[in-house]
Write an enzyme that holds these catalytic residues in place. Sequence first.
Site, PDB file in Angstrom:
ATOM      1  N   SER A  47      53.414  10.186 123.181  1.00 35.70           N
ATOM      2  CA  SER A  47      54.771   9.697 123.484  1.00 35.70           C
ATOM      3  C   SER A  47      54.958   8.233 123.121  1.00 35.70           C
ATOM      4  CB  SER A  47      55.097   9.918 124.971  1.00 35.70           C
ATOM      5  OG  SER A  47      55.146  11.283 125.272  1.00 35.70           O
ATOM      6  N   CYS A  51      57.881   4.623 114.724  1.00 39.52           N
ATOM      7  CA  CYS A  51      58.791   3.777 113.944  1.00 39.52           C
ATOM      8  C   CYS A  51      58.570   2.294 114.235  1.00 39.52           C
ATOM      9  CB  CYS A  51      60.236   4.138 114.247  1.00 39.52           C
ATOM     10  SG  CYS A  51      60.646   5.873 113.950  1.00 39.52           S
ATOM     11  N   ASP A 293      58.567  16.061 112.637  1.00 35.89           N
ATOM     12  CA  ASP A 293      58.292  15.786 111.231  1.00 35.89           C
ATOM     13  C   ASP A 293      57.649  16.952 110.493  1.00 35.89           C
ATOM     14  OD1 ASP A 293      59.255  13.328 111.886  1.00 35.89           O
ATOM     15  OD2 ASP A 293      57.364  12.239 111.653  1.00 35.89           O
TER      16      ASP A 293
END
Length: 462
Positions: A47, A51, A293
């Site tokens: 978690s 980015c 992703d």
Amino acid sequence: MNMNAARERLVVIGGDAAGMSAASQARRTKGPGELEIVAFERGHFASYSACGIPYWVGGDVGERDELIARTPEEHRARDIDLRMRTEVTEIDVAGGRVRARDVDSGAESWTSYDKLVIATGARPIRPDMPGVDAPGVHGVQTLDDGQALIDSLTRTRGRRAVVVGAGYIGVEMAEALINRGYEVTVVNRGSEPMATLDPDMGRLVHEAMEGLGITMVNDAEVTKLLTGEDGRVRAVATQDAEYPADVVVLGIGVRPETTLARAAGLPLGAHGGLLTDLAMRVRGHENIWAGGDCVEVLDLVSGQERHIALGTHANKHGQIIGTNVGGGYATFPGVVGTAVSKVCDLEIARTGLREKDARRAGLQFEAVTIESTSRAGYYPDSSPMTVKMLAERRTGRLLGVQIVGREGAGKRVDIAAVALTARMTVDQMTALDLGYAPPFSPVWDPVLVAARKASRAVQQGF
């Protein structure tokens, strides 16, 4: 009476955004007495914001833990059995079970499931070439990768860095390394950096990077990584030149991590990502979901499947999966391809289609570019902004927008993202009631100036 007799087990593969969002949302829907949740994560962290890694490496984010949204202990306190440093090595679809290996001890065991969530993420592209696995060569996708890079930078005596690739990660890592005092060269096989932009807009990024002191080498294909006597990387080689390097960062991009899914016979798309329905259920499999992703998503503008690795999508996927696993109903309709980034104070944004995307989709279009300012021209600190807009010929439907400028440029792309989602025409956009005051924009916002020009181009094209 055994209260656990009807209890189902949800197994989640992957402990980051999509996986743990799914687990958390499922737990909000069903308590431990109704649903057991077991999650496997092969790394040291769960978690977290991948980015944010370039900004941690560059020093904008001070501590690694600032990127962690929820610790394993916090998940376990909510009755989610999160097993760290445990890698799933096989999915037995017919048997409804997964095999997992303890990364540290090597011990293996099978865990059965009633419902399965695959959230294995993406992996950095590592080209098959000599030296790519040498010490000092780093991909940056996970928090473990980021820690390994920082450790390498701390140990490295030299101050020369080469970034291979000039996409979002490559550009952000180049800035991070400049901030750390490195001499940075970016080797890019494209004609300009940021292939997610059209080359004319990428040229603006190129100029900004050189303004930071970054050496840009375009139209150059890396052929091998050279190593020294100690086995550590010492240079990046192309057909024409060698670029000395004490550290190399691979910013070539990522691919869906679907090795497990492929071996299990689950359906994959043209980009190697898992294919799901609108509920994020893997096509043809009632009790298997996938998100983040590792999946392909529908592009609402082109109507084609795409692979886009972004934390925004991953968290939405997780929420949707968790709702559906818990017996509710939610769908993910698709994306328009919005992304923002920056190089120092230059903001870079795009949404929708580039020119080559539109051509690939068989669309005819008009493309216009305008120069404007972030604020009223007379207001202090007004800065230039370039907006490129694509509109479908004949219909005038907005197809894509790219924006490059200083403060206030990047988030303007959200106007276009909403317009794309609503399938607005550029003529309809000219009437949008956007906020105005001299500190925030000119009387005609740059996006609306571009829409006016695109509308005229469409009308003249009839």
